[in-house]
Write a protein that holds these residues in place. Structure first.
Motif, mmCIF file in Angstrom:
data_model
loop_
_atom_site.group_PDB
_atom_site.id
_atom_site.type_symbol
_atom_site.label_atom_id
_atom_site.label_comp_id
_atom_site.label_asym_id
_atom_site.label_seq_id
_atom_site.Cartn_x
_atom_site.Cartn_y
_atom_site.Cartn_z
ATOM 1 N N VAL A 1 69.360 59.059 5.133
ATOM 2 C CA VAL A 1 67.961 59.424 4.914
ATOM 3 C C VAL A 1 67.439 60.160 6.138
ATOM 4 C CG1 VAL A 1 65.630 58.568 4.543
ATOM 5 C CG2 VAL A 1 67.549 57.501 3.345
ATOM 6 N N GLU A 2 66.966 61.367 5.934
ATOM 7 C CA GLU A 2 66.466 62.166 7.046
ATOM 8 C C GLU A 2 64.943 62.178 7.094
ATOM 9 O OE1 GLU A 2 70.058 65.496 6.854
ATOM 10 O OE2 GLU A 2 68.128 65.925 5.929
ATOM 11 N N ASP A 3 64.337 61.900 5.966
ATOM 12 C CA ASP A 3 62.924 62.171 5.830
ATOM 13 C C ASP A 3 62.391 61.472 4.576
ATOM 14 O OD1 ASP A 3 60.637 63.400 6.552
ATOM 15 O OD2 ASP A 3 61.404 65.441 6.337
ATOM 16 N N HIS A 4 61.085 61.339 4.471
ATOM 17 C CA HIS A 4 60.526 60.829 3.225
ATOM 18 C C HIS A 4 59.095 61.301 3.020
ATOM 19 C CE1 HIS A 4 59.137 57.633 6.051
ATOM 20 N NE2 HIS A 4 58.055 57.705 5.303
ATOM 21 N N GLU A 5 58.637 61.125 1.813
ATOM 22 C CA GLU A 5 57.314 61.589 1.428
ATOM 23 C C GLU A 5 56.728 60.548 0.477
ATOM 24 O OE1 GLU A 5 56.415 65.405 -0.947
ATOM 25 O OE2 GLU A 5 57.372 66.044 0.906
ATOM 26 N N LEU A 6 55.494 60.126 0.751
ATOM 27 C CA LEU A 6 54.897 59.074 -0.072
ATOM 28 C C LEU A 6 53.519 59.486 -0.566
ATOM 29 C CD1 LEU A 6 54.869 56.023 -1.066
ATOM 30 C CD2 LEU A 6 53.782 55.512 1.127
ATOM 31 N N PHE A 7 53.272 59.246 -1.851
ATOM 32 C CA PHE A 7 51.944 59.442 -2.423
ATOM 33 C C PHE A 7 51.426 58.120 -2.940
ATOM 34 C CE2 PHE A 7 52.634 63.997 -2.549
ATOM 35 C CZ PHE A 7 51.338 64.492 -2.436
ATOM 36 N N LEU A 8 50.176 57.817 -2.590
ATOM 37 C CA LEU A 8 49.529 56.631 -3.142
ATOM 38 C C LEU A 8 48.479 57.089 -4.140
ATOM 39 C CD1 LEU A 8 48.992 54.615 0.164
ATOM 40 C CD2 LEU A 8 50.875 54.404 -1.465
ATOM 41 N N PHE A 9 48.305 56.306 -5.197
ATOM 42 C CA PHE A 9 47.332 56.635 -6.231
ATOM 43 C C PHE A 9 46.368 55.480 -6.403
ATOM 44 C CE2 PHE A 9 51.367 58.622 -7.077
ATOM 45 C CZ PHE A 9 51.033 59.942 -7.348
ATOM 46 N N GLY A 10 45.107 55.820 -6.629
ATOM 47 C CA GLY A 10 44.139 54.762 -6.854
ATOM 48 C C GLY A 10 42.714 55.264 -6.772
ATOM 49 N N ILE A 11 41.848 54.407 -6.198
ATOM 50 C CA ILE A 11 40.429 54.734 -6.089
ATOM 51 C C ILE A 11 40.028 54.728 -4.620
ATOM 52 C CG2 ILE A 11 38.099 54.082 -6.836
ATOM 53 C CD1 ILE A 11 39.928 54.735 -9.177
ATOM 54 N N GLU B 1 42.119 50.546 4.483
ATOM 55 C CA GLU B 1 40.756 50.002 4.413
ATOM 56 C C GLU B 1 39.910 50.693 3.344
ATOM 57 O OE1 GLU B 1 39.114 47.831 6.750
ATOM 58 O OE2 GLU B 1 41.084 47.310 7.579
ATOM 59 N N GLY B 2 39.382 49.907 2.453
ATOM 60 C CA GLY B 2 38.424 50.471 1.507
ATOM 61 C C GLY B 2 39.029 51.161 0.307
ATOM 62 N N PHE B 3 40.339 51.406 0.346
ATOM 63 C CA PHE B 3 40.990 52.066 -0.778
ATOM 64 C C PHE B 3 41.577 51.027 -1.732
ATOM 65 C CE2 PHE B 3 40.902 55.343 2.390
ATOM 66 C CZ PHE B 3 40.883 56.543 1.702
ATOM 67 N N ILE B 4 41.623 51.361 -3.008
ATOM 68 C CA ILE B 4 42.321 50.515 -3.979
ATOM 69 C C ILE B 4 43.580 51.250 -4.403
ATOM 70 C CG2 ILE B 4 42.224 49.444 -6.248
ATOM 71 C CD1 ILE B 4 39.167 49.341 -5.930
ATOM 72 N N VAL B 5 44.727 50.700 -4.025
ATOM 73 C CA VAL B 5 45.997 51.338 -4.368
ATOM 74 C C VAL B 5 46.507 50.782 -5.686
ATOM 75 C CG1 VAL B 5 48.392 51.701 -3.694
ATOM 76 C CG2 VAL B 5 46.596 51.775 -1.963
ATOM 77 N N GLU B 6 46.677 51.666 -6.649
ATOM 78 C CA GLU B 6 47.133 51.223 -7.968
ATOM 79 C C GLU B 6 48.614 51.476 -8.177
ATOM 80 O OE1 GLU B 6 42.942 52.326 -10.263
ATOM 81 O OE2 GLU B 6 44.655 53.687 -10.401
ATOM 82 N N ASP B 7 49.149 52.400 -7.394
ATOM 83 C CA ASP B 7 50.449 52.927 -7.711
ATOM 84 C C ASP B 7 50.960 53.742 -6.527
ATOM 85 O OD1 ASP B 7 52.520 53.362 -9.393
ATOM 86 O OD2 ASP B 7 51.343 54.444 -10.903
ATOM 87 N N HIS B 8 52.267 54.012 -6.502
ATOM 88 C CA HIS B 8 52.765 54.925 -5.473
ATOM 89 C C HIS B 8 54.044 55.608 -5.930
ATOM 90 C CE1 HIS B 8 55.048 51.218 -4.413
ATOM 91 N NE2 HIS B 8 56.016 52.100 -4.207
ATOM 92 N N GLU B 9 54.395 56.616 -5.198
ATOM 93 C CA GLU B 9 55.552 57.436 -5.519
ATOM 94 C C GLU B 9 56.219 57.833 -4.206
ATOM 95 O OE1 GLU B 9 55.375 61.558 -7.545
ATOM 96 O OE2 GLU B 9 54.582 60.131 -8.998
ATOM 97 N N LEU B 10 57.530 57.635 -4.130
ATOM 98 C CA LEU B 10 58.237 57.926 -2.877
ATOM 99 C C LEU B 10 59.445 58.816 -3.110
ATOM 100 C CD1 LEU B 10 58.757 57.261 0.219
ATOM 101 C CD2 LEU B 10 60.135 55.344 -0.623
ATOM 102 N N PHE B 11 59.587 59.814 -2.269
ATOM 103 C CA PHE B 11 60.774 60.656 -2.280
ATOM 104 C C PHE B 11 61.489 60.532 -0.952
ATOM 105 C CE2 PHE B 11 59.212 62.920 -5.980
ATOM 106 C CZ PHE B 11 60.391 63.323 -6.590
ATOM 107 N N LEU B 12 62.798 60.325 -1.018
ATOM 108 C CA LEU B 12 63.604 60.328 0.205
ATOM 109 C C LEU B 12 64.421 61.602 0.225
ATOM 110 C CD1 LEU B 12 64.890 56.625 0.124
ATOM 111 C CD2 LEU B 12 62.909 57.529 1.343
ATOM 112 N N PHE B 13 64.640 62.140 1.417
ATOM 113 C CA PHE B 13 65.407 63.370 1.572
ATOM 114 C C PHE B 13 66.560 63.131 2.528
ATOM 115 C CE2 PHE B 13 60.994 64.289 0.827
ATOM 116 C CZ PHE B 13 61.025 65.227 -0.180
ATOM 117 N N GLY B 14 67.694 63.729 2.231
ATOM 118 C CA GLY B 14 68.828 63.586 3.134
ATOM 119 C C GLY B 14 70.121 64.033 2.503
ATOM 120 N N ILE B 15 71.200 63.297 2.821
ATOM 121 C CA ILE B 15 72.535 63.646 2.330
ATOM 122 C C ILE B 15 73.085 62.477 1.520
ATOM 123 C CG2 ILE B 15 74.844 64.430 3.019
ATOM 124 C CD1 ILE B 15 72.669 66.342 3.886
#
Lengths: 122, 122
Positions: free
Chosen positions: A107-117, B103-117
């Motif tokens: 793993v060289e790197d990563h990217e994360l998105f959070l979804f919500g309010i 703080e103050g955010f409501i996280v409902e979900d997330h999405e993660l991408f890993l990069f590498g070999i």
DNA sequence: GTGTATGCAAAGCTTTTGCATAGGT
DNA sequence: ACCTATGCAAAAGCTTTGCATACAC
């Protein structure tokens, strides 16, 4: 030699004024408030140049498509508010690098998105 | 009433045969090996239907653009190999849900991408 | 004055849609 | 037989490109 046109300067200003990732339409809209003649093709060309120069970064947003944001913020991730449709930067990183590395993968790197309010919409 | 055409059946088969997220071109290419007349518009229409039916999910891949993958795999993330250009499913989740909630955010979900070999390319 | 960047319009891509007809039920 | 889904082609988005001219240096 690269030239500092009023269009390019305006585009940079737009990113400095809005401390969050922006879409092309937003850059065009806000940019026109500074240079009314600003053309969309010019925006595309300058975004490309600013990425080449390492001043901007391109983000593939899961919901909003392509966004652009300033570089140099250090490692961070993004939060998308389903209510107001805006995307915010989040300092810090909730990813456990060790757990993130599966057997046999490098793993060289990563990217994360959070979804919500977001706080404003809650 | 929804019909089971040979085209739709072929598209479903393509996803069952390839246990990884696929792009539109891949679905068209592999699908044509099963139904040579398969049209791109038909693929787009069926992907949409399969998403509506909850059988497929759309992924906004940071590098490869839009990919589609089967639902029902449980919570998982993706690894993109920069060498072979393929995207793999990764079981498990290295995201600390508590740290992930600012703080103050409501996280409902997330999405993660890993990069590498990946193991095959290492 | 020289040559890069802009604005405009046309062209490329990807995805969607209209329409006649093939084919599933 | 009915009516949905297909194939084809046209259209709709988004992004890039060619070209004459404006303007940064």
């Amino acid at each position: 030699m690269r030239r500092n046109t009023i269009q390019k300067t305006a585009i940079e200003k737009v990113f400095r004024q809005h401390e969050r990732p922006l879409g092309i339409d937003e850059v065009v809209t806000y940019g026109r408030e500074l240079v009314k003649s600003l053309n969309q093709a010019t925006v595309y060309r300058n975004l490309k140049i600013l990425i080449e120069d390492g001043w901007l970064e391109r983000i593939a947003h899961p919901v909003l498509g392509v966004l652009y944001e300033r570089t140099g913020k250090g490692h961070h991730h993004h939060f998308y508010c389903r209510e107001c449709d805006l995307t915010f930067d989040l300092p810090g990183c909730p990813v456990n690098e060790d757990d993130a590395t599966p057997e046999g993968f490098i793993v060289e790197d990563h990217e994360l998105f959070l979804f919500g309010i977001c706080p404003s919409c809650d």
